[in-house]
Motif scaffolding. Structure first.
Motif, PDB file in Angstrom:
ATOM      1  N   GLU A   1      17.878  67.221  34.745  1.00 22.82           N
ATOM      2  CA  GLU A   1      16.999  67.796  33.727  1.00 22.82           C
ATOM      3  C   GLU A   1      16.522  66.736  32.746  1.00 22.82           C
ATOM      4  OE1 GLU A   1      18.028  72.066  32.383  1.00 22.82           O
ATOM      5  OE2 GLU A   1      19.948  71.171  32.961  1.00 22.82           O
ATOM      6  N   ASN A   2      17.404  65.816  32.385  1.00 15.10           N
ATOM      7  CA  ASN A   2      16.998  64.750  31.466  1.00 15.10           C
ATOM      8  C   ASN A   2      15.903  63.880  32.054  1.00 15.10           C
ATOM      9  OD1 ASN A   2      18.438  64.765  28.875  1.00 15.10           O
ATOM     10  ND2 ASN A   2      20.304  64.656  30.124  1.00 15.10           N
ATOM     11  N   ARG A   3      15.923  63.705  33.378  1.00 13.97           N
ATOM     12  CA  ARG A   3      14.870  62.902  34.014  1.00 13.97           C
ATOM     13  C   ARG A   3      13.498  63.546  33.884  1.00 13.97           C
ATOM     14  NH1 ARG A   3      18.787  62.595  38.251  1.00 13.97           N
ATOM     15  NH2 ARG A   3      19.947  60.628  38.079  1.00 13.97           N
ATOM     16  N   GLU A   4      13.467  64.838  33.706  1.00 11.59           N
ATOM     17  CA  GLU A   4      12.196  65.551  33.603  1.00 11.59           C
ATOM     18  C   GLU A   4      11.648  65.599  32.183  1.00 11.59           C
ATOM     19  OE1 GLU A   4      10.589  66.592  36.319  1.00 11.59           O
ATOM     20  OE2 GLU A   4      12.256  65.677  37.438  1.00 11.59           O
ATOM     21  N   ILE A   5      12.406  65.123  31.207  1.00 10.60           N
ATOM     22  CA  ILE A   5      11.966  65.183  29.806  1.00 10.60           C
ATOM     23  C   ILE A   5      10.996  64.032  29.530  1.00 10.60           C
ATOM     24  CG2 ILE A   5      12.699  65.023  27.383  1.00 10.60           C
ATOM     25  CD1 ILE A   5      15.363  66.281  28.279  1.00 10.60           C
ATOM     26  N   ALA A   6       9.845  64.359  28.996  1.00 12.68           N
ATOM     27  CA  ALA A   6       8.845  63.332  28.675  1.00 12.68           C
ATOM     28  C   ALA A   6       9.355  62.420  27.564  1.00 12.68           C
ATOM     29  CB  ALA A   6       7.534  64.000  28.245  1.00 12.68           C
ATOM     30  N   HIS A   7       8.958  61.158  27.636  1.00 14.12           N
ATOM     31  CA  HIS A   7       9.282  60.169  26.604  1.00 14.12           C
ATOM     32  C   HIS A   7      10.784  59.970  26.444  1.00 14.12           C
ATOM     33  CE1 HIS A   7       5.062  60.553  25.694  1.00 14.12           C
ATOM     34  NE2 HIS A   7       5.215  61.810  25.329  1.00 14.12           N
ATOM     35  N   LEU A   8      11.515  60.057  27.561  1.00  6.85           N
ATOM     36  CA  LEU A   8      12.956  59.838  27.497  1.00  6.85           C
ATOM     37  C   LEU A   8      13.401  58.970  28.664  1.00  6.85           C
ATOM     38  CD1 LEU A   8      15.684  60.551  26.097  1.00  6.85           C
ATOM     39  CD2 LEU A   8      15.933  62.357  27.811  1.00  6.85           C
ATOM     40  N   ASN A   9      14.073  57.876  28.331  1.00  5.92           N
ATOM     41  CA  ASN A   9      14.802  57.093  29.312  1.00  5.92           C
ATOM     42  C   ASN A   9      16.216  56.938  28.769  1.00  5.92           C
ATOM     43  OD1 ASN A   9      15.410  55.629  31.599  1.00  5.92           O
ATOM     44  ND2 ASN A   9      13.925  54.008  31.237  1.00  5.92           N
ATOM     45  N   GLY A  10      17.125  56.512  29.596  1.00  3.63           N
ATOM     46  CA  GLY A  10      18.488  56.350  29.126  1.00  3.63           C
ATOM     47  C   GLY A  10      19.315  55.575  30.116  1.00  3.63           C
ATOM     48  N   PHE A  11      20.184  54.706  29.604  1.00  5.21           N
ATOM     49  CA  PHE A  11      21.104  53.921  30.413  1.00  5.21           C
ATOM     50  C   PHE A  11      22.517  54.363  30.062  1.00  5.21           C
ATOM     51  CE2 PHE A  11      17.225  51.736  30.859  1.00  5.21           C
ATOM     52  CZ  PHE A  11      17.307  50.799  31.884  1.00  5.21           C
ATOM     53  N   TYR A  12      23.357  54.581  31.080  1.00  6.01           N
ATOM     54  CA  TYR A  12      24.665  55.183  30.857  1.00  6.01           C
ATOM     55  C   TYR A  12      25.595  54.746  31.983  1.00  6.01           C
ATOM     56  CZ  TYR A  12      22.336  58.354  34.124  1.00  6.01           C
ATOM     57  OH  TYR A  12      21.634  58.861  35.182  1.00  6.01           O
ATOM     58  N   ARG A  13      26.892  55.052  31.837  1.00  7.69           N
ATOM     59  CA  ARG A  13      27.876  54.597  32.819  1.00  7.69           C
ATOM     60  C   ARG A  13      27.985  55.520  34.024  1.00  7.69           C
ATOM     61  NH1 ARG A  13      28.122  49.325  31.951  1.00  7.69           N
ATOM     62  NH2 ARG A  13      29.129  48.754  29.979  1.00  7.69           N
ATOM     63  N   GLY A  14      27.704  56.796  33.849  1.00  7.96           N
ATOM     64  CA  GLY A  14      27.786  57.731  34.954  1.00  7.96           C
ATOM     65  C   GLY A  14      27.476  59.131  34.474  1.00  7.96           C
ATOM     66  N   SER A  15      27.205  60.025  35.409  1.00 11.79           N
ATOM     67  CA  SER A  15      26.932  61.417  35.047  1.00 11.79           C
ATOM     68  C   SER A  15      28.067  62.291  35.568  1.00 11.79           C
ATOM     69  CB  SER A  15      25.594  61.880  35.618  1.00 11.79           C
ATOM     70  OG  SER A  15      25.602  61.781  37.032  1.00 11.79           O
ATOM     71  N   ASP A  16      28.299  63.399  34.869  1.00 13.00           N
ATOM     72  CA  ASP A  16      29.385  64.293  35.227  1.00 13.00           C
ATOM     73  C   ASP A  16      29.050  65.683  34.693  1.00 13.00           C
ATOM     74  OD1 ASP A  16      32.337  63.987  36.321  1.00 13.00           O
ATOM     75  OD2 ASP A  16      32.433  65.428  34.668  1.00 13.00           O
ATOM     76  N   PRO A  17      29.434  66.751  35.398  1.00 10.42           N
ATOM     77  CA  PRO A  17      29.111  68.091  34.911  1.00 10.42           C
ATOM     78  C   PRO A  17      29.972  68.563  33.743  1.00 10.42           C
ATOM     79  CG  PRO A  17      30.309  68.216  36.981  1.00 10.42           C
ATOM     80  CD  PRO A  17      29.991  66.776  36.764  1.00 10.42           C
ATOM     81  N   SER A  18      31.028  67.826  33.427  1.00 11.26           N
ATOM     82  CA  SER A  18      31.920  68.246  32.343  1.00 11.26           C
ATOM     83  C   SER A  18      31.251  68.096  30.979  1.00 11.26           C
ATOM     84  CB  SER A  18      33.211  67.422  32.368  1.00 11.26           C
ATOM     85  OG  SER A  18      32.917  66.043  32.195  1.00 11.26           O
ATOM     86  N   ALA A  19      31.725  68.896  30.015  1.00 10.39           N
ATOM     87  CA  ALA A  19      31.293  68.752  28.625  1.00 10.39           C
ATOM     88  C   ALA A  19      32.198  67.737  27.923  1.00 10.39           C
ATOM     89  CB  ALA A  19      31.368  70.104  27.914  1.00 10.39           C
ATOM     90  N   TRP A  20      31.688  67.154  26.846  1.00  7.38           N
ATOM     91  CA  TRP A  20      32.498  66.151  26.148  1.00  7.38           C
ATOM     92  C   TRP A  20      33.704  66.818  25.502  1.00  7.38           C
ATOM     93  CZ3 TRP A  20      31.986  63.845  20.789  1.00  7.38           C
ATOM     94  CH2 TRP A  20      31.599  64.789  19.849  1.00  7.38           C
ATOM     95  N   LYS A  21      34.821  66.098  25.484  1.00  7.91           N
ATOM     96  CA  LYS A  21      36.068  66.662  25.001  1.00  7.91           C
ATOM     97  C   LYS A  21      37.004  65.537  24.568  1.00  7.91           C
ATOM     98  CE  LYS A  21      39.870  69.644  26.644  1.00  7.91           C
ATOM     99  NZ  LYS A  21      40.432  70.337  27.832  1.00  7.91           N
ATOM    100  N   ASP A  22      37.794  65.820  23.550  1.00  7.02           N
ATOM    101  CA  ASP A  22      38.826  64.891  23.086  1.00  7.02           C
ATOM    102  C   ASP A  22      38.259  63.536  22.683  1.00  7.02           C
ATOM    103  OD1 ASP A  22      40.800  66.795  23.462  1.00  7.02           O
ATOM    104  OD2 ASP A  22      41.198  66.165  25.525  1.00  7.02           O
ATOM    105  N   MET A  23      37.083  63.558  22.083  1.00  8.27           N
ATOM    106  CA  MET A  23      36.509  62.346  21.500  1.00  8.27           C
ATOM    107  C   MET A  23      35.698  62.750  20.280  1.00  8.27           C
ATOM    108  SD  MET A  23      33.709  61.477  24.507  1.00  8.27           S
ATOM    109  CE  MET A  23      33.287  59.859  23.876  1.00  8.27           C
ATOM    110  N   THR A  24      35.497  61.802  19.369  1.00  8.00           N
ATOM    111  CA  THR A  24      34.790  62.119  18.128  1.00  8.00           C
ATOM    112  C   THR A  24      33.975  60.933  17.647  1.00  8.00           C
ATOM    113  OG1 THR A  24      35.058  62.894  15.829  1.00  8.00           O
ATOM    114  CG2 THR A  24      36.741  61.390  16.656  1.00  8.00           C
ATOM    115  N   LEU A  25      32.879  61.230  17.005  1.00  7.00           N
ATOM    116  CA  LEU A  25      32.093  60.207  16.314  1.00  7.00           C
ATOM    117  C   LEU A  25      32.906  59.648  15.154  1.00  7.00           C
ATOM    118  CD1 LEU A  25      29.164  58.949  15.836  1.00  7.00           C
ATOM    119  CD2 LEU A  25      28.870  60.801  14.182  1.00  7.00           C
TER     120      LEU A  25
END
Length: 311
Positions: free
Chosen positions: A180-204
């Motif tokens: 879905e992110n690939r279909e968003i206009a004006h958006l690119n992104g570099f990352y380590r990997g994709s996963d279906p899980s939601a973020w957990k046990d981490m904080t800003l």
């Protein structure tokens, strides 16, 4: 007693002058401290505002030429590779807005949530940096390489990044909803990997503090140049000179390639840059002014520097 009261009032006055409310988001003074070499325009938060023309020109130079420039000036920890991307074939350039994430612990999370509440922030704190983004920013996050349950955004937050920056993100972490992110206009992104899980046990833990991305150190306002072969982070104070130098090297290569293909470069395939060759190079530029991305003044200054004619 009078002296004691004076001391108390002085302490209270000093304490009142400090910004004690913002711990996650770096203050303007803290950003100025780390980016003191930058002498140009700044955003209200203090981040260096590299000119848009420099940001845009950076898309057309090579990582290697920027790397060489930085190496020569002692900046040896500015590159990282090994990325996945939404659009790996599209160069991405922008100004860094940094964020750091850490493994969560209840006491720290509680303090950060309380600060967010006093600042009127809503939602998970992985949303907070997105609200700070300006046009041509790149959201650069140290997520300590976590992918499973380390997905800093899904498609909703991806659309938020696109709406604010019109550029994208660099995450030393994971994402979800990659398709879905690939279909968003004006958006690119570099990352380590994709996963279906939601973020957990981490904080800003910080916004616009110095962060580590792999083997690179990134400061708020750095020029980010992300390409298929990796990402380089150029200090704002060196960005314009680094891009001009890389453009000049690219022109030298183009001139050399033409000489090689015509068989007039002799055995000096990589250069042999004599005063006579520099003179021929300048005349070649006169004949091909469309090849210049920098100004002619910048070209002439770099030519004088490299040919040893600068004063």
């Amino acid at each position: 007693m009078n002296q004691l009261l004076v001391r108390v009032f002085c302490v209270l006055a000093i304490a009142g002058s400090l910004d004690l409310s913002a711990q996650v988001k770096m203050t303007r003074q803290q950003i100025l401290f780390y980016t003191a070499d930058w002498k140009g325009e700044r955003f209200p938060d203090g981040r260096p505002k590299i000119p848009a023309s420099v940001v845009q020109r950076a898309a057309n130079v090579t990582i290697e030429d920027l790397w060489d420039f930085l190496q020569d000036r002692g900046y040896r920890c500015q590159f990282e590779n090994g990325w996945q991307a939404l659009h790996i074939d599209r160069p991405m350039t922008g100004r860094a807005l940094t964020a750091q994430y850490m493994p969560a612990r209840p006491d720290m999370v509680a303090a950060i949530k309380a600060e967010g509440k006093t600042e009127g922030r809503t939602g998970g704190n992985n949303m907070w940096p997105i609200n700070e983004l300006q046009n041509e920013d790149i959201y650069v996050a140290d997520g300590f390489g976590k992918i499973v349950e380390g997905t800093l955004i899904g498609s909703n937050l991806g659309s938020g990044i696109a709406a604010h920056s019109q550029v994208g993100f660099v995450f030393d972490a994971g994402i979800r909803d990659a398709a879905e992110n690939r279909e968003i206009a004006h958006l690119n992104g570099f990352y380590r990997g994709s996963d279906p899980s939601a973020w957990k046990d981490m904080t800003l833990t910080s916004i616009n503090a110095p962060i580590r991305i792999g083997r690179a150190t990134v400061l708020p306002g750095d020029l980010v140049v992300a390409k298929q072969d990796g990402i380089i982070f150029v200090p704002a104070s060196l960005a314009a000179a680094a891009v001009a130098s890389a453009e000049f090297t690219n022109l030298q290569d183009a001139f050399n390639f033409e000489l090689n293909s015509s068989g007039t470069n002799g055995a000096e395939f990589e250069g042999g840059w004599t005063p006579a060759k520099y003179s021929a190079f300048a005349k070649w530029i006169d004949q091909h002014p469309d090849k210049l991305k920098m100004t002619r003044q910048e070209f002439d200054a770099e030519l004088a520097h490299r040919s040893g004619q600068s004063k």
